[in-house]
Design a protein around this motif. Sequence first.
Motif, PDB file in Angstrom:
ATOM      1  N   LEU A 199       0.830  -1.204   0.000  1.00 37.25           N
ATOM      2  CA  LEU A 199       0.000   0.000   0.000  1.00 37.25           C
ATOM      3  C   LEU A 199       0.864   1.254   0.000  1.00 37.25           C
ATOM      4  CD1 LEU A 199      -2.828  -0.985   2.528  1.00 37.25           C
ATOM      5  CD2 LEU A 199      -3.063  -0.604   0.069  1.00 37.25           C
ATOM      6  N   TRP A 200       1.918   1.244   0.806  1.00 40.42           N
ATOM      7  CA  TRP A 200       2.831   2.398   0.833  1.00 40.42           C
ATOM      8  C   TRP A 200       3.487   2.609  -0.526  1.00 40.42           C
ATOM      9  CZ3 TRP A 200       8.122   2.812   0.050  1.00 40.42           C
ATOM     10  CH2 TRP A 200       8.662   4.053   0.364  1.00 40.42           C
ATOM     11  N   GLY A 201       3.898   1.492  -1.153  1.00 40.04           N
ATOM     12  CA  GLY A 201       4.511   1.603  -2.476  1.00 40.04           C
ATOM     13  C   GLY A 201       3.543   2.141  -3.510  1.00 40.04           C
ATOM     14  N   GLY A 202       2.275   1.650  -3.467  1.00 38.73           N
ATOM     15  CA  GLY A 202       1.280   2.154  -4.411  1.00 38.73           C
ATOM     16  C   GLY A 202       0.985   3.625  -4.218  1.00 38.73           C
ATOM     17  N   GLU A 203       0.868   4.052  -2.976  1.00 37.78           N
ATOM     18  CA  GLU A 203       0.619   5.473  -2.694  1.00 37.78           C
ATOM     19  C   GLU A 203       1.798   6.334  -3.123  1.00 37.78           C
ATOM     20  OE1 GLU A 203      -0.203   5.571   1.430  1.00 37.78           O
ATOM     21  OE2 GLU A 203      -2.263   4.794   1.232  1.00 37.78           O
ATOM     22  N   THR A 204       3.010   5.799  -2.946  1.00 43.00           N
ATOM     23  CA  THR A 204       4.202   6.551  -3.363  1.00 43.00           C
ATOM     24  C   THR A 204       4.231   6.722  -4.878  1.00 43.00           C
ATOM     25  OG1 THR A 204       5.439   5.681  -1.470  1.00 43.00           O
ATOM     26  CG2 THR A 204       6.712   6.627  -3.286  1.00 43.00           C
ATOM     27  N   VAL A 205       3.944   5.647  -5.602  1.00 37.61           N
ATOM     28  CA  VAL A 205       3.912   5.726  -7.070  1.00 37.61           C
ATOM     29  C   VAL A 205       2.833   6.702  -7.524  1.00 37.61           C
ATOM     30  CG1 VAL A 205       3.428   4.427  -9.164  1.00 37.61           C
ATOM     31  CG2 VAL A 205       4.883   3.427  -7.390  1.00 37.61           C
ATOM     32  N   GLN A 206       1.647   6.624  -6.898  1.00 35.76           N
ATOM     33  CA  GLN A 206       0.561   7.531  -7.258  1.00 35.76           C
ATOM     34  C   GLN A 206       0.937   8.980  -6.978  1.00 35.76           C
ATOM     35  OE1 GLN A 206      -3.105   6.701  -5.255  1.00 35.76           O
ATOM     36  NE2 GLN A 206      -4.337   7.948  -6.643  1.00 35.76           N
ATOM     37  N   CYS A 231       3.999  10.249  -6.878  1.00 36.53           N
ATOM     38  CA  CYS A 231       5.025  10.659  -7.846  1.00 36.53           C
ATOM     39  C   CYS A 231       4.402  10.945  -9.205  1.00 36.53           C
ATOM     40  CB  CYS A 231       6.095   9.575  -7.960  1.00 36.53           C
ATOM     41  SG  CYS A 231       7.093   9.356  -6.471  1.00 36.53           S
ATOM     42  N   TRP A 232       3.440  10.107  -9.609  1.00 33.63           N
ATOM     43  CA  TRP A 232       2.788  10.329 -10.898  1.00 33.63           C
ATOM     44  C   TRP A 232       1.995  11.637 -10.885  1.00 33.63           C
ATOM     45  CZ3 TRP A 232       2.928   8.883 -15.747  1.00 33.63           C
ATOM     46  CH2 TRP A 232       1.845   9.156 -16.572  1.00 33.63           C
ATOM     47  N   SER A 233       1.251  11.889  -9.806  1.00 36.72           N
ATOM     48  CA  SER A 233       0.486  13.133  -9.704  1.00 36.72           C
ATOM     49  C   SER A 233       1.415  14.347  -9.714  1.00 36.72           C
ATOM     50  CB  SER A 233      -0.358  13.131  -8.428  1.00 36.72           C
ATOM     51  OG  SER A 233      -1.255  12.042  -8.411  1.00 36.72           O
ATOM     52  N   ALA A 234       2.547  14.226  -9.024  1.00 38.84           N
ATOM     53  CA  ALA A 234       3.505  15.335  -9.008  1.00 38.84           C
ATOM     54  C   ALA A 234       4.088  15.580 -10.394  1.00 38.84           C
ATOM     55  CB  ALA A 234       4.620  15.031  -8.011  1.00 38.84           C
ATOM     56  N   MET A 235       4.366  14.493 -11.132  1.00 43.37           N
ATOM     57  CA  MET A 235       4.915  14.647 -12.472  1.00 43.37           C
ATOM     58  C   MET A 235       3.898  15.290 -13.409  1.00 43.37           C
ATOM     59  SD  MET A 235       6.641  11.753 -14.920  1.00 43.37           S
ATOM     60  CE  MET A 235       5.085  10.910 -15.200  1.00 43.37           C
ATOM     61  N   VAL A 236       2.626  14.846 -13.322  1.00 45.46           N
ATOM     62  CA  VAL A 236       1.571  15.442 -14.149  1.00 45.46           C
ATOM     63  C   VAL A 236       1.407  16.924 -13.818  1.00 45.46           C
ATOM     64  CG1 VAL A 236      -0.906  15.424 -14.614  1.00 45.46           C
ATOM     65  CG2 VAL A 236       0.360  13.268 -14.500  1.00 45.46           C
ATOM     66  N   ALA A 237       1.418  17.251 -12.532  1.00 43.21           N
ATOM     67  CA  ALA A 237       1.282  18.654 -12.122  1.00 43.21           C
ATOM     68  C   ALA A 237       2.452  19.488 -12.628  1.00 43.21           C
ATOM     69  CB  ALA A 237       1.177  18.746 -10.599  1.00 43.21           C
ATOM     70  N   ALA A 238       3.666  18.912 -12.603  1.00 42.81           N
ATOM     71  CA  ALA A 238       4.842  19.643 -13.083  1.00 42.81           C
ATOM     72  C   ALA A 238       4.758  19.889 -14.584  1.00 42.81           C
ATOM     73  CB  ALA A 238       6.112  18.859 -12.742  1.00 42.81           C
ATOM     74  N   VAL A 239       4.295  18.879 -15.335  1.00 37.76           N
ATOM     75  CA  VAL A 239       4.158  19.043 -16.788  1.00 37.76           C
ATOM     76  C   VAL A 239       3.102  20.099 -17.105  1.00 37.76           C
ATOM     77  CG1 VAL A 239       3.451  17.881 -18.909  1.00 37.76           C
ATOM     78  CG2 VAL A 239       4.976  16.722 -17.318  1.00 37.76           C
TER      79      VAL A 239
END
Length: 314
Positions: A9-16, A18-26
């Motif tokens: 669960l921690w790994g999934g939340e971390t990936v999510q 990171c993905w949200s942060a990358m989308v927001a940065a783009v």
Amino acid sequence: MEPLNGLLLWGGETVQFCWSAMVAAVEWSFHSMAWLLNPLLSPVLSILNPVFTVLGNLVFGVFSFLPRWLGLSVLSVALGIVMVPCFGFLSNQRGISRAKDDIKANLLALKLFKDDLGVAFRCQGRILWAILRLQRYVLVPILCLALPVTMTLGQMGLRYQWRPLQVGESAVVRIALADPSSNARGVGVESPAGLSLEIPPIAGRGDAACRIRAVQPGRHFLKIAVGGSSIDKEVVVGSEMTRVSAKRPGRAWVDQLLHPAESSLPGATGVRSIDIEYPHETHWFHGADWWVLSLFILSMAAAYAVSPVFRVRL
């Protein structure tokens, strides 16, 4: 199992995250780029788009008698050939030649001295440095050619991305207001004789939509009333090779670049854009989205084929 589930669960939340942060940065990068470039490019495109549209009408008028796939092929090859001398003139050909020669020489050294670890590491470093130099030499002509090439693609998209409405077909028209939070109840649409208004404008938060039906072939103009302003939107009914404008853009330079046929909407109207859902071309070679791939392959093949004739290293 609980520690393992917690770790997953921690790994999934971390990936999510990171993905949200990358989308927001783009998204932030694109918004920042639009904010910086819009004051510069929007007035330039307002001047250049009508010129390119006239040239596009002349060029496609010459090729209108050809099948669509053949016209696209000829234009793609011609674009690739024209780009070669332009690239040669704008680029540092000596620098490109030296960088490519360095890459070849060090690749050969890697094969010959693959057992010597020190030589292998030095060769890899030199290859990386040569690649970086090569990118620097190529970047200048790419930046110089980006605007005219993209404007050319915009003109081709008017002919290959969509097709005109046929008599009897319907299409949805969307009017997006500049203020997304405003109410669009005051939007009105008046159809000319060649079109019929099937469904009057339905107001939403920041936009309105209606549906029209094609009645007669031709190039018709919807009258759209917003507040005290009246705006025209082109609607094309007829043959498949006719130029189609799916959007009348506002002041955003990206929209002006991709939809160059109609003039940008004045800011005083309070309208951000007007879209028409034209049918897409469906052919695997020159249909919607596929034509870009066909153009890329044919133009690149033509460019590499004629580069020795112009003595240009790509």
